[in-house]
Each structure stands twice: as C-alpha cells, then as structure tokens.
Design an enzyme around this catalytic site. Structure first.
Site, mmCIF file in Angstrom:
data_model
loop_
_atom_site.group_PDB
_atom_site.id
_atom_site.type_symbol
_atom_site.label_atom_id
_atom_site.label_comp_id
_atom_site.label_asym_id
_atom_site.label_seq_id
_atom_site.Cartn_x
_atom_site.Cartn_y
_atom_site.Cartn_z
ATOM 1 N N LEU A 33 -6.657 2.372 -8.507
ATOM 2 C CA LEU A 33 -6.644 1.430 -9.627
ATOM 3 C C LEU A 33 -6.683 2.121 -10.991
ATOM 4 O O LEU A 33 -7.371 3.122 -11.171
ATOM 5 C CB LEU A 33 -7.841 0.481 -9.507
ATOM 6 C CG LEU A 33 -7.916 -0.295 -8.174
ATOM 7 C CD1 LEU A 33 -9.165 -1.175 -8.152
ATOM 8 C CD2 LEU A 33 -6.667 -1.125 -7.935
ATOM 9 N N HIS A 37 -4.604 -2.569 -13.603
ATOM 10 C CA HIS A 37 -5.176 -3.410 -12.537
ATOM 11 C C HIS A 37 -6.434 -4.125 -13.042
ATOM 12 O O HIS A 37 -6.656 -5.300 -12.752
ATOM 13 C CB HIS A 37 -5.588 -2.557 -11.339
ATOM 14 C CG HIS A 37 -4.461 -1.942 -10.576
ATOM 15 N ND1 HIS A 37 -4.211 -0.591 -10.573
ATOM 16 C CD2 HIS A 37 -3.528 -2.504 -9.764
ATOM 17 C CE1 HIS A 37 -3.181 -0.335 -9.796
ATOM 18 N NE2 HIS A 37 -2.729 -1.472 -9.297
ATOM 19 N N GLN A 61 6.176 -2.469 3.153
ATOM 20 C CA GLN A 61 6.972 -2.472 1.918
ATOM 21 C C GLN A 61 7.435 -1.073 1.522
ATOM 22 O O GLN A 61 8.056 -0.908 0.475
ATOM 23 C CB GLN A 61 6.210 -3.153 0.781
ATOM 24 C CG GLN A 61 4.996 -2.408 0.260
ATOM 25 C CD GLN A 61 4.220 -3.254 -0.746
ATOM 26 O OE1 GLN A 61 3.497 -4.179 -0.385
ATOM 27 N NE2 GLN A 61 4.385 -2.958 -2.032
ATOM 28 N N SER A 187 0.954 2.862 -14.257
ATOM 29 C CA SER A 187 1.391 2.729 -12.871
ATOM 30 C C SER A 187 0.630 3.747 -12.029
ATOM 31 O O SER A 187 0.361 4.867 -12.497
ATOM 32 C CB SER A 187 2.895 3.015 -12.782
ATOM 33 O OG SER A 187 3.257 3.289 -11.444
ATOM 34 N N SER A 188 0.323 3.354 -10.795
ATOM 35 C CA SER A 188 -0.355 4.307 -9.905
ATOM 36 C C SER A 188 0.523 5.535 -9.689
ATOM 37 O O SER A 188 0.017 6.634 -9.480
ATOM 38 C CB SER A 188 -0.647 3.652 -8.564
ATOM 39 O OG SER A 188 -1.509 2.563 -8.752
HETATM 40 O O1 PAF Z 1 2.045 -4.685 -6.522
HETATM 41 C C1 PAF Z 1 1.439 -4.226 -5.531
HETATM 42 O O2 PAF Z 1 0.504 -3.446 -5.665
HETATM 43 C C2 PAF Z 1 1.872 -4.637 -4.141
HETATM 44 O O3 PAF Z 1 3.244 -4.802 -4.061
HETATM 45 C C3 PAF Z 1 1.136 -5.883 -3.612
HETATM 46 C C4 PAF Z 1 1.436 -7.119 -4.456
HETATM 47 C C5 PAF Z 1 -0.371 -5.634 -3.620
HETATM 48 C C6 PAF Z 1 1.574 -6.183 -2.183
HETATM 49 O O4 PAF Z 1 1.286 -5.120 -1.337
#
Ligand code: PAF
Length: 286
Positions: A33, A37, A61, A187-188
């Site tokens: 985070l 976030h 994903q 961004s991470s």
């Molecule tokens: O944006 C993200 O961090 C991810 O795509 C999410 C929404 C947590 C789904 O895994």
C-alpha cells in the site's frame, strides 16, 4: 482493526454491522500500500460507518510472464498503515478461500467490450480476472459502497458496468489519482523502477499534459495527437504500448459532439509497464 482470513469470519463481523444498520464501505487492494490506497480508505471512511479493506494478490488477473510471483507482499507494513488510516476490518484470504475449486477452474465474470480494449488488448484475460475477483469479494464482504482509484480508469468503468449489469446493490465511488510531487501517478509498480527510470517516469504524465493542452487549444486530429504524445514518450526513453483518446463516460471512440474526453496511456520503462490518464473537458467540442 480486526484482521480475518476466512469468508466466515468476515461475514460474522459484517453481519453484526449490517444488523445495526451500519453502512459498510469496501476498498479492495492487492497490498503493497501507498498513499494513494490510503486516500481510498479515507474516502471509504466518509462514505460508510465501517471500512473493510481486502489484501489479495489475485492470480487470475496476471498473465503468463507477468509479476504474480514477485508482486510485493508487505502485509505487516500494510496492516499498520491501514489501522492508522481508519480501516476497521482487514480481510486477507488465501487463494483457496477465494478459488475453492482452483484459480484455473473458477466460474468467470466477463464484462463485454470494456474487457478487450486498451489494457485488455495488451493483457488478454486481465479484466476477466479483475471482474471475477471483484464479484467474489463483493459477495464475501457485501458492502453498501466500494471505492476504486481513477488511476486504473478502465478498471473503474468495468466495475461500474459490471455492477449495473449484474444488478448488484453497491454504490461505486471513483477517487482522483494521487501523484508524487513531480507528477508521477502513485502505483505499487513504481517500486520496480531503477533510480534512473524513476527520474524519467514523470515524462508520462507530462506527455499526457501536452496532449490535454492541445485538445483544449482546439486540436481535433486525435491520431496525429496520439502520435505526437508517443514521440514525446519515445524521446524520454519509454516504449509506448498504447495512447488513446476516448469518451470519458464509456471509453468509446469519441464523436465530434463529445465534450468529456480522457487521454489514456500505457508505456514500458525498462521492464516496468506504467499506466496513466488525463481527463479533459472541452468547452466547445464541435
Ligand atoms: O486495483 C487493484 O488493486 C486490483 O485490480 C483489485 C481491484 C484489488 C482486484 O484484484
């Protein structure tokens, strides 16, 4: 802040809150985070009485050769930050809790059109993974409201569309992108950049800003404008993936009368793929 690992534990707490008619706000994350976030968590705190955050690095994903295995898992630091930001419940499931039949054998949620353009074209299957896990998390948490960042603008629209299409009783709130002082979107994945790449990285936002200025000055030849943005990125050491000007409402190709546009870009800096976008509202579109 309570931390739970199973859907049963999560529901036991959320059911009590719902029984007291408290409004539940949810922020799904993959952890690692940053301040962006935490801004979503704070927004969730204003939208609900109780805030649930999930940390789950979702395998479905990530494509082959992407960073699923190496995605930073920083639970200890993340928990401390969340407790300080006002989260009430942290849900950290195992993969088997979310995918009881295996991640490769899950029922999938496919959002048409939006899943296959822009980032969806470059990362086949990515948005099906996102829509599937967000649906599962929504069913597990049962929030009244969920908060997403506008940095992942295509993801935000996809979730809105999915919620409308599946009649899910959840309000979706988008939060503007938080930026570093030099303009780089938080961004991470910024953590993957070398010191030299990090110095170059703000050029992505600067190139989009030049594009925005041109649109506001009356430029209507979108392909030529995207080509100019691409040239700026190449000069700064990026390898552009796509640059596109779309209608902000639904990411359709804009028509002459459309006033709310968005410039979206994805570009590689070394082995890191960065994305960013810039909403632009035209005063006299035609
Ligand atoms: O944006 C993200 O961090 C991810 O795509 C999410 C929404 C947590 C789904 O895994």
């Amino acid at each position: 802040m309570q931390t739970v690992h199973t859907i049963a534990q999560l529901r036991a707490t959320v059911d009590q809150w719902r029984g007291r008619r408290e409004r539940v706000a949810f922020v799904p994350t993959m952890g690692n985070l940053h301040a962006g976030h935490l801004q979503l968590v704070k927004r969730a705190g204003r939208a609900g009485d109780k805030v649930v955050v999930s940390i789950f690095v979702n395998p479905t994903q990530f494509g082959c050769g992407e960073d699923y295995g190496t995605y930073p898992r920083t639970l200890k630091q993340d928990s401390l930050k969340l407790a300080e930001s006002g989260a009430h419940l942290l849900f950290v499931p195992e993969v088997s809790e979310i995918y009881p039949f295996g991640a490769g054998h899950t029922t999938q949620v496919d959002v048409p059109d939006l899943s296959t353009i822009l980032c969806g074209a470059s990362r086949p299957g990515h948005f099906t993974g996102v829509a599937t896990v967000v649906t599962k998390l929504f069913n597990a948490v049962r929030p009244h409201v969920a908060v997403f960042g506008e940095k992942d603008y295509q993801q935000l629209l996809l979730v809105r569309r999915m919620v409308a299409d599946l009649c899910l009783p959840i309000e979706i709130i988008g939060v503007p992108t938080l930026r570093e002082p030099d303009g780089l979107a938080m961004s991470s994945r910024n953590g993957y950049l070398s010191a030299e790449e990090r110095e170059r990285a703000p050029a992505l936002q600067q190139a989009l800003a030049r594009g925005g200025e041109a649109l506001l000055a009356g430029e209507r030849d979108h392909p030529s404008l995207c080509a100019r943005i691409s040239t700026l990125l190449l000069k700064s050491g990026f390898r552009p993936d796509y640059i596109s000007i779309r209608r902000a409402e639904d990411l359709a190709e804009p028509q002459a009368a459309d006033s709310r546009l968005i410039i979206l870009a994805a570009a590689w800096l070394g082995s890191t793929r960065l994305i960013d976008n810039l909403p632009v509202t035209l005063k006299n579109p035609e």
